[in-house]
Motif scaffolding. Structure first.
Motif, mmCIF file in Angstrom:
data_model
loop_
_atom_site.group_PDB
_atom_site.id
_atom_site.type_symbol
_atom_site.label_atom_id
_atom_site.label_comp_id
_atom_site.label_asym_id
_atom_site.label_seq_id
_atom_site.Cartn_x
_atom_site.Cartn_y
_atom_site.Cartn_z
ATOM 1 N N LEU A 138 -1.930 6.457 -2.708
ATOM 2 C CA LEU A 138 -3.105 5.722 -3.150
ATOM 3 C C LEU A 138 -3.106 5.543 -4.660
ATOM 4 O O LEU A 138 -2.724 6.436 -5.407
ATOM 5 C CB LEU A 138 -4.398 6.452 -2.759
ATOM 6 C CG LEU A 138 -4.681 6.622 -1.276
ATOM 7 C CD1 LEU A 138 -5.996 7.363 -1.085
ATOM 8 C CD2 LEU A 138 -4.710 5.277 -0.573
ATOM 9 N N CYS A 139 -3.559 4.393 -5.081
ATOM 10 C CA CYS A 139 -3.748 4.054 -6.481
ATOM 11 C C CYS A 139 -5.197 3.588 -6.555
ATOM 12 O O CYS A 139 -5.602 2.733 -5.766
ATOM 13 C CB CYS A 139 -2.772 2.924 -6.822
ATOM 14 S SG CYS A 139 -3.026 2.131 -8.390
ATOM 15 N N GLY A 140 -6.003 4.161 -7.455
ATOM 16 C CA GLY A 140 -7.414 3.825 -7.422
ATOM 17 C C GLY A 140 -8.088 3.720 -8.769
ATOM 18 O O GLY A 140 -7.542 4.094 -9.815
ATOM 19 N N LEU A 141 -9.297 3.226 -8.706
ATOM 20 C CA LEU A 141 -10.137 3.040 -9.871
ATOM 21 C C LEU A 141 -11.565 3.343 -9.449
ATOM 22 O O LEU A 141 -12.005 2.900 -8.390
ATOM 23 C CB LEU A 141 -10.030 1.591 -10.362
ATOM 24 C CG LEU A 141 -10.679 1.239 -11.680
ATOM 25 C CD1 LEU A 141 -9.955 1.951 -12.834
ATOM 26 C CD2 LEU A 141 -10.643 -0.271 -11.903
ATOM 27 N N SER A 142 -12.267 4.109 -10.266
ATOM 28 C CA SER A 142 -13.633 4.497 -9.936
ATOM 29 C C SER A 142 -14.564 4.232 -11.100
ATOM 30 O O SER A 142 -14.191 4.403 -12.255
ATOM 31 C CB SER A 142 -13.702 5.990 -9.588
ATOM 32 O OG SER A 142 -12.902 6.256 -8.468
ATOM 33 N N GLY A 143 -15.787 3.830 -10.753
ATOM 34 C CA GLY A 143 -16.860 3.669 -11.717
ATOM 35 C C GLY A 143 -17.898 4.748 -11.458
ATOM 36 O O GLY A 143 -17.665 5.668 -10.672
ATOM 37 N N SER A 144 -19.061 4.631 -12.067
ATOM 38 C CA SER A 144 -20.077 5.679 -11.947
ATOM 39 C C SER A 144 -20.607 5.847 -10.530
ATOM 40 O O SER A 144 -20.930 6.954 -10.124
ATOM 41 C CB SER A 144 -21.230 5.405 -12.907
ATOM 42 O OG SER A 144 -21.812 4.151 -12.608
ATOM 43 N N ASP A 145 -20.687 4.771 -9.756
ATOM 44 C CA ASP A 145 -21.224 4.897 -8.398
ATOM 45 C C ASP A 145 -20.394 4.156 -7.349
ATOM 46 O O ASP A 145 -20.897 3.776 -6.304
ATOM 47 C CB ASP A 145 -22.680 4.423 -8.363
ATOM 48 C CG ASP A 145 -22.828 2.977 -8.810
ATOM 49 O OD1 ASP A 145 -21.838 2.385 -9.290
ATOM 50 O OD2 ASP A 145 -23.934 2.426 -8.674
ATOM 51 N N TRP A 146 -19.123 3.940 -7.626
ATOM 52 C CA TRP A 146 -18.245 3.265 -6.680
ATOM 53 C C TRP A 146 -16.802 3.705 -6.923
ATOM 54 O O TRP A 146 -16.463 4.209 -7.974
ATOM 55 C CB TRP A 146 -18.371 1.744 -6.769
ATOM 56 C CG TRP A 146 -18.108 1.197 -8.138
ATOM 57 C CD1 TRP A 146 -19.032 0.952 -9.109
ATOM 58 C CD2 TRP A 146 -16.835 0.866 -8.713
ATOM 59 N NE1 TRP A 146 -18.407 0.491 -10.245
ATOM 60 C CE2 TRP A 146 -17.065 0.421 -10.030
ATOM 61 C CE3 TRP A 146 -15.528 0.894 -8.244
ATOM 62 C CZ2 TRP A 146 -16.039 0.021 -10.882
ATOM 63 C CZ3 TRP A 146 -14.510 0.490 -9.092
ATOM 64 C CH2 TRP A 146 -14.774 0.058 -10.395
ATOM 65 N N SER A 147 -15.988 3.486 -5.934
ATOM 66 C CA SER A 147 -14.563 3.790 -6.042
ATOM 67 C C SER A 147 -13.804 2.815 -5.145
ATOM 68 O O SER A 147 -14.284 2.449 -4.074
ATOM 69 C CB SER A 147 -14.292 5.225 -5.601
ATOM 70 O OG SER A 147 -12.944 5.565 -5.822
ATOM 71 N N MET A 148 -12.643 2.371 -5.614
ATOM 72 C CA MET A 148 -11.796 1.515 -4.794
ATOM 73 C C MET A 148 -10.363 2.018 -4.907
ATOM 74 O O MET A 148 -10.004 2.657 -5.900
ATOM 75 C CB MET A 148 -11.899 0.056 -5.231
ATOM 76 C CG MET A 148 -11.394 -0.233 -6.622
ATOM 77 S SD MET A 148 -11.469 -2.007 -6.932
ATOM 78 C CE MET A 148 -11.657 -2.033 -8.691
ATOM 79 N N ASN A 149 -9.581 1.749 -3.875
ATOM 80 C CA ASN A 149 -8.179 2.138 -3.936
ATOM 81 C C ASN A 149 -7.354 1.229 -3.054
ATOM 82 O O ASN A 149 -7.888 0.528 -2.199
ATOM 83 C CB ASN A 149 -7.995 3.612 -3.549
ATOM 84 C CG ASN A 149 -8.370 3.886 -2.127
ATOM 85 O OD1 ASN A 149 -7.683 3.481 -1.204
ATOM 86 N ND2 ASN A 149 -9.497 4.577 -1.926
ATOM 87 N N VAL A 150 -6.062 1.245 -3.304
ATOM 88 C CA VAL A 150 -5.111 0.525 -2.482
ATOM 89 C C VAL A 150 -4.029 1.505 -2.059
ATOM 90 O O VAL A 150 -3.718 2.448 -2.788
ATOM 91 C CB VAL A 150 -4.493 -0.687 -3.217
ATOM 92 C CG1 VAL A 150 -5.552 -1.746 -3.470
ATOM 93 C CG2 VAL A 150 -3.830 -0.296 -4.504
ATOM 94 N N ASP A 151 -3.515 1.305 -0.877
ATOM 95 C CA ASP A 151 -2.450 2.148 -0.348
ATOM 96 C C ASP A 151 -1.135 1.422 -0.559
ATOM 97 O O ASP A 151 -0.837 0.448 0.131
ATOM 98 C CB ASP A 151 -2.691 2.416 1.136
ATOM 99 C CG ASP A 151 -1.709 3.403 1.716
ATOM 100 O OD1 ASP A 151 -0.541 3.447 1.248
ATOM 101 O OD2 ASP A 151 -2.092 4.131 2.643
ATOM 102 N N MET A 152 -0.366 1.882 -1.518
ATOM 103 C CA MET A 152 0.889 1.219 -1.864
ATOM 104 C C MET A 152 1.931 1.352 -0.767
ATOM 105 O O MET A 152 2.816 0.515 -0.655
ATOM 106 C CB MET A 152 1.447 1.797 -3.169
ATOM 107 C CG MET A 152 0.629 1.468 -4.388
ATOM 108 S SD MET A 152 0.736 -0.263 -4.844
ATOM 109 C CE MET A 152 2.461 -0.362 -5.299
ATOM 110 N N ILE A 153 1.856 2.358 0.053
ATOM 111 C CA ILE A 153 2.864 2.560 1.097
ATOM 112 C C ILE A 153 2.609 1.641 2.284
ATOM 113 O O ILE A 153 3.496 0.959 2.757
ATOM 114 C CB ILE A 153 2.904 4.028 1.547
ATOM 115 C CG1 ILE A 153 3.397 4.878 0.387
ATOM 116 C CG2 ILE A 153 3.800 4.206 2.766
ATOM 117 C CD1 ILE A 153 3.331 6.353 0.629
ATOM 118 N N ARG A 154 1.385 1.602 2.756
ATOM 119 C CA ARG A 154 1.079 0.777 3.923
ATOM 120 C C ARG A 154 1.083 -0.703 3.611
ATOM 121 O O ARG A 154 1.500 -1.513 4.412
ATOM 122 C CB ARG A 154 -0.260 1.171 4.528
ATOM 123 C CG ARG A 154 -0.111 2.337 5.464
ATOM 124 C CD ARG A 154 -1.298 2.443 6.323
ATOM 125 N NE ARG A 154 -2.262 3.262 5.606
ATOM 126 C CZ ARG A 154 -3.452 3.540 6.028
ATOM 127 N NH1 ARG A 154 -3.881 3.050 7.149
ATOM 128 N NH2 ARG A 154 -4.240 4.312 5.330
#
Length: 178
Positions: free
Chosen positions: A77-93
């Protein structure tokens, strides 16, 4: 901005399907997160609170009202988070498709991306994270393995090795401690 968001959304819908078609030709680097140059980065030694799905913080990027944490997880997983949210992408899948985002230089690499609040975009490759914050330009700063520059009324940031940062944002004006 609406056009850009539409392109990002379309890319997210198309990338997994294309990745499934090219599974036989997948880059072996994508299959082994332990070999990713991102994993070898020092990161932040005293990171802010990690999101639940994160394992290691690589950088902190601030601009306007955004305080972002760029992170990775050894599961791919590679991700980015803010104060009240988080997102990520799965580089393998996802396996990624060769791409380079507007406003960034450097090599075309297999990349996958995500977007949050229609203002923040994240594109990940095994060697770097490309982050775009739309419409925010005040008080930009970075810490950790990141550089940034103002571009088209927003902020572009790159998280990666010194070489990756130089390749992707050769004119970076926002640097750690600078």
């Amino acid at each position: 901005m609406v056009d850009r968001l539409a392109r990002v959304v379309a890319a997210f819908l198309v990338l997994p399907a294309l990745g499934a078609c090219s599974a036989q030709n997948a880059d072996p680097l994508l299959k082994d997160p332990a070999q990713w140059p991102l994993v070898k980065l020092k990161g932040l030694t005293d990171p802010p609170k990690l999101p639940e799905e994160a394992e290691r913080v690589l950088a902190q990027i601030k601009v306007g009202s955004y305080d972002l944490i760029a992170w990775i997880h050894s599961s791919g997983l590679c991700g980015l988070s803010g104060s009240d949210w988080s997102m990520n992408v799965d580089m393998i899948r996802s396996e990624g498709q060769p791409a380079r985002e507007e406003g960034f230089s450097g090599p075309v690499e297999p990349a996958v991306g995500s977007s949050s609040e229609s203002k923040v975009s994240l594109f990940c490759t095994p060697t770097r994270m490309l982050i775009r914050v739309e419409g925010e330009t005040s008080k930009p700063s970075v810490s950790g393995d990141a550089v940034a520059q103002l571009f088209n009324g927003g902020l572009n940031a790159v998280v990666g090795s010194q070489e990756a940062r130089q390749e992707s944002l050769p004119g970076a004006t926002v640097t750690p401690g600078g």
